[in-house]
Enzyme design. Structure first.
Site, mmCIF file in Angstrom:
data_model
loop_
_atom_site.group_PDB
_atom_site.id
_atom_site.type_symbol
_atom_site.label_atom_id
_atom_site.label_comp_id
_atom_site.label_asym_id
_atom_site.label_seq_id
_atom_site.Cartn_x
_atom_site.Cartn_y
_atom_site.Cartn_z
ATOM 1 N NE ARG A 162 2.556 -4.312 -0.058
ATOM 2 C CZ ARG A 162 3.322 -3.415 0.221
ATOM 3 N NH1 ARG A 162 4.612 -4.262 0.268
ATOM 4 N NH2 ARG A 162 2.816 -2.758 1.026
ATOM 5 C CB SER A 237 -4.252 -2.027 0.727
ATOM 6 O OG SER A 237 -3.975 -1.463 2.466
ATOM 7 C CD GLU A 333 -1.147 -4.797 -1.686
ATOM 8 O OE1 GLU A 333 -0.774 -5.402 -0.887
ATOM 9 O OE2 GLU A 333 -0.902 -3.618 -1.599
#
Length: 337
Positions: A162, A237, A333
């Site tokens: 990520r 998420s 995130e």
């Protein structure tokens, strides 16, 4: 191309948070983008794609430039591979479905991820055993400062979990305008080993899955766990799965032997953040209009009129409780704006 003032961003972020942009403009061509950047050299700028990976906690005191560049084309192919260029404003899931319709393989495991193509390299998005870096060749980006075009190769992007160069070294310096992917035309690498894909296929008695079968399975799994942002505001998420040194994890695991984990190297393991959050008692909890989804503890939701600050407060509560309980820090995130 009109610049609007005090523009509501409620319909431009998947959390459905009410926040205003000091100025707002949507650009539909690179020439328009260059003009906006050239005509507003000193103003603070905020680049907006699909609005799917951010939490707005305040109004945006800047010129918000919404990247709405459309189009996709084959730029090269041989018997085995095809190189596809997609403009940054294309919807990611629609682009994935288009590649599957053409029988081009490589993106099917990332079906139904919200957002637009242009932001996928920034986050190195991934799901069910696949990441953007697996098929990414290069992207074109425009310098905010001088409007020159620069090509970023896979090596340039410095992809991690990520992570990419666009979140660090060149953050706020470039706008991605298009992305090129190298996909398979035959001998597709069908990946059903991750998550519940194999189980979903078995339910349908599929033993030799096609690209579409895998995509359909991923879509079914995601829909069973994740709320549709059009019906319930969310950003997918909210937290990354934490990566923990094995030496530290062994101590934690001795205290919590039921804790799930995945080896990712000789020295590190990945722990599912959703498991940690659920064990900490947050799954399905609601704090006013901000809450945690009942089917997936990784997903924070807006039940209607939650503010970004309220959702942020819930996320901090989760982080603190998980750290206090397990000694593991979980990181957002989603970009907090």
């Amino acid at each position: 191309m009109k610049i609007q003032t005090q523009f509501s961003l409620k319909n431009y972020n998947t959390f459905g948070i009410e926040a205003k942009a000091k100025q707002f403009v949507a650009v539909h061509a690179i020439a328009e983008l260059k003009t906006v950047l050239k005509d507003h050299p000193t103003e603070k700028k905020f680049i907006l794609g699909g609005g799917s990976n951010m939490l707005l906690t305040q109004d945006i005191e800047a010129l918000v430039i919404h990247i709405d560049l459309k189009g996709k084309k084959i730029i090269k192919e041989n018997e085995d591979f095809v190189w596809i260029e997609s403009q940054a404003g294309e919807n990611w899931h629609e682009f994935v479905l288009w590649t599957i319709d053409q029988n081009f393989g490589g993106l099917e495991n990332m079906s139904l991820i919200p957002g637009n193509v242009g932001t996928t390299p920034v986050q190195n998005i991934g799901a069910y055993g696949a990441e953007i870096k697996d098929t990414f060749m290069y992207c074109e980006a425009l310098s905010i400062k001088n409007q020159e075009t620069k090509t970023f190769t896979k090596e340039d992007c410095n992809f991690g979990y990520r992570e990419s160069i666009f979140k660090h070294d060149v953050k706020d310096q470039y706008i991605i305008t298009s992305v090129v992917f190298k996909l398979t035309k035959r001998n597709h690498k069908i990946n059903t080993s991750y998550g519940d894909i194999a189980g979903e296929l078995a339910k349908k008695h599929i033993t030799t899955p096609t690209l579409k079968d895998v995509s359909d399975a991923v879509v079914a799994i995601r829909q069973s766990k994740l709320p549709d942002p059009k019906e319930l505001g969310n950003s997918g998420s909210f937290f990354k799965n934490p990566i923990v040194l094995k030496s530290e994890f062994e101590k934690i695991h001795s205290q919590f032997p039921e804790m799930k984990f995945y080896d990712i190297s000789e020295t590190e393991v990945k722990v599912p953040a959703g498991w940690l959050i659920e064990q900490a008692g947050f799954k399905g909890k609601r704090f006013g209009d901000a809450g945690i989804h009942k089917n997936q503890a990784l997903v924070l939701v807006n039940y209607g009129n939650a503010t970004g600050q309220e959702i942020l407060a819930v996320s901090k509560n989760i982080q603190e409780t998980v750290f206090k309980t397990f000694g593991i820090h979980i990181e957002a995130e989603v970009n907090i704006i």
